[in-house]
Design an enzyme around this catalytic site. Structure first.
Site, mmCIF file in Angstrom:
data_model
loop_
_atom_site.group_PDB
_atom_site.id
_atom_site.type_symbol
_atom_site.label_atom_id
_atom_site.label_comp_id
_atom_site.label_asym_id
_atom_site.label_seq_id
_atom_site.Cartn_x
_atom_site.Cartn_y
_atom_site.Cartn_z
ATOM 1 N N THR A 118 -5.644 -169.014 -26.167
ATOM 2 C CA THR A 118 -5.570 -169.870 -24.983
ATOM 3 C C THR A 118 -4.658 -169.316 -23.894
ATOM 4 O OG1 THR A 118 -5.945 -171.796 -26.377
ATOM 5 C CG2 THR A 118 -4.955 -172.216 -24.246
ATOM 6 N N ASP B 68 -10.850 -165.640 -29.841
ATOM 7 C CA ASP B 68 -10.211 -166.878 -30.258
ATOM 8 C C ASP B 68 -9.637 -166.536 -31.637
ATOM 9 O OD1 ASP B 68 -10.858 -170.248 -29.925
ATOM 10 O OD2 ASP B 68 -10.099 -169.468 -31.815
ATOM 11 N N ASP C 225 -4.054 -170.767 -33.508
ATOM 12 C CA ASP C 225 -4.667 -171.265 -34.747
ATOM 13 C C ASP C 225 -4.321 -170.429 -35.976
ATOM 14 O OD1 ASP C 225 -5.742 -173.365 -33.397
ATOM 15 O OD2 ASP C 225 -7.736 -172.497 -33.164
ATOM 16 N N THR D 215 3.437 -174.924 -53.091
ATOM 17 C CA THR D 215 3.313 -176.378 -52.905
ATOM 18 C C THR D 215 2.505 -176.706 -51.653
ATOM 19 O OG1 THR D 215 4.502 -178.464 -52.552
ATOM 20 C CG2 THR D 215 5.583 -176.482 -51.733
ATOM 21 N N SER E 95 -9.320 -167.995 -34.235
ATOM 22 C CA SER E 95 -10.073 -168.464 -35.408
ATOM 23 C C SER E 95 -10.941 -167.337 -35.964
ATOM 24 C CB SER E 95 -10.986 -169.634 -35.024
ATOM 25 O OG SER E 95 -10.266 -170.570 -34.272
HETATM 26 N N1 ASP Z 1 -8.367 -171.629 -30.615
HETATM 27 C C1 ASP Z 1 -7.290 -171.001 -29.912
HETATM 28 C C2 ASP Z 1 -6.894 -169.754 -30.691
HETATM 29 O O1 ASP Z 1 -6.261 -169.863 -31.703
HETATM 30 C C3 ASP Z 1 -6.152 -171.937 -29.777
HETATM 31 C C4 ASP Z 1 -4.931 -171.369 -29.098
HETATM 32 O O2 ASP Z 1 -4.859 -170.247 -28.672
HETATM 33 O O3 ASP Z 1 -3.974 -172.122 -28.996
HETATM 34 O O4 ASP Z 1 -7.234 -168.679 -30.269
#
Ligand code: ASP
Length: 342
Positions: free
Chosen positions: A12, A56, A89, A277, A58
């Site tokens: 982001t 991104d 993320d 945990t 992810s």
């Molecule tokens: N989905 C984005 C990422 O992890 C969220 C972020 O950057 O805050 O790339």
């Protein structure tokens, strides 16, 4: 003049809203000085390196960590510090993995990002970026890096990378390291907690990178209602060399024989079963309750107070280095990069 390499992987922070479509897309990072003119005020030379494609986080895969480690190694002598802009993320996973992949680090590697794009009015990205650069540039009077570690800087907190986790998806206060104190806090000044910062690599130490990661790891979160079929599929599954068992409280799982039998089946197959945990803070102690004891007796290894992200990076790294699972199990309990309390 200190020199900083700003590495942009995506996320982001580097996005800009298209005025017409209002959709977020990455901006050309060579224009970073236009977006953040504050950077000109630094008494440091800031060069930037942009990954292609920008992602991104992810979509982060270990191949990105390998590229980051190789880039840092290649540029190591040219820069005093490295700032990695990364999506939030999976930032804790990347920072954890990098902490193991970079051995003998004597320079700062600071991950940061933001919850709002750097171009938006209320962005948290500018403060995160500016302070991360300041931290990466900080040197002692004798020219040593103040923070020769892989860290995450976010919302005024500097955290050890392999102790961090994303704790909030919408607040600016998105990262904590519940089992380890912050290494620094940024207020009017940046207050470093020198007692907690690792300083084992001498300046000029050779950086060794470990890029042979073995990713044959599964994570199994214990929950009420988990079936024997699910437990067996994961714990005894083909192609899985290690399982991170996310247990209750101080390392407890189902005490019924069917579950312990499956765990024993897995360890008898030679697999590594590591107990962490699922609580945000605290540690595994398999001697505390009979249910934990049953896991220990079945050959499960304690993950102490490691985070799941830290445990995953450590397993990838150790398994990539050592073909012998017994060796890996012994090293899992050892503090290698400040990831576990002893
Ligand atoms: N989905 C984005 C990422 O992890 C969220 C972020 O950057 O805050 O790339």
């Amino acid at each position: 003049m200190t020199t900083i390499l700003l590495i942009y992987t995506g996320g982001t922070i580097g996005m800009k809203e298209d005025p017409e479509s209002r959709a977020l897309s990455p901006f050309d990072f060579s224009q970073i000085m236009e977006e953040v003119p504050e950077l000109r005020k630094f008494a440091a030379r800031i060069d930037s390196y942009t990954f292609d494609p920008l992602i991104d986080s992810s979509d982060v895969e270990p191949s990105l960590w390998k590229s980051l480690a190789e880039l840092i190694k290649e540029k190591y002598d040219l820069y005093d510090g490295f700032v990695i802009l990364h999506g939030t993320d999976t930032m804790a996973y990347s920072a954890s993995a990098l902490s193991f992949m970079l051995e003998g680090l004597s320079k700062p590697v600071i991950f940061t990002g933001s919850q709002l794009p750097i171009g938006s009015l209320r962005t948290d990205g500018k403060e995160n970026l500016v302070s991360a650069i300041e931290i990466a540039s900080a040197q002692t009077a004798d020219g040593r890096a103040v923070v020769p570690e892989v860290c995450i800087y976010f919302n005024s907190l500097l955290l050890r990378g392999n102790r961090s986790c994303k704790v909030n998806s919408s607040s600016f206060d998105a990262f904590h390291s519940p089992n380890f104190p912050a290494l620094a806090e940024a207020g009017i000044n940046i207050r470093y907690h020198h007692d907690f910062i690792r300083s084992n690599a001498s300046p000029g130490a050779t950086l060794i990178i470990h890029t042979a990661l073995d990713t044959r790891v599964a994570i199994l979160k214990i929950h009420p209602g988990i079936t024997a079929q699910v437990a067996r599929n994961v714990l005894c599954g083909k192609g899985i060399r290690a399982v991170i068992l996310e247990t209750y409280g101080s390392g407890n799982a189902i005490s019924k024989p069917w579950f312990t039998d499956i765990v024993r089946e897995a360890t008898d197959m030679g697999k590594i079963v590591l107990n962490v945990t699922q609580c945000l803070a605290g540690e595994v102690n398999m001697d505390l309750y009979a249910t934990g004891k049953a896991l220990k007796d079945a050959g499960v290894v304690s993950g102490g107070d490691m985070t799941t992200e830290g445990a995953l990076g450590k397993l990838f790294f150790l398994m990539g280095e050592f073909p012998d699972n017994e060796r890996v199990k012994t090293l899992l309990g050892k503090n290698m990069r400040g990831e576990i309390s002893k």
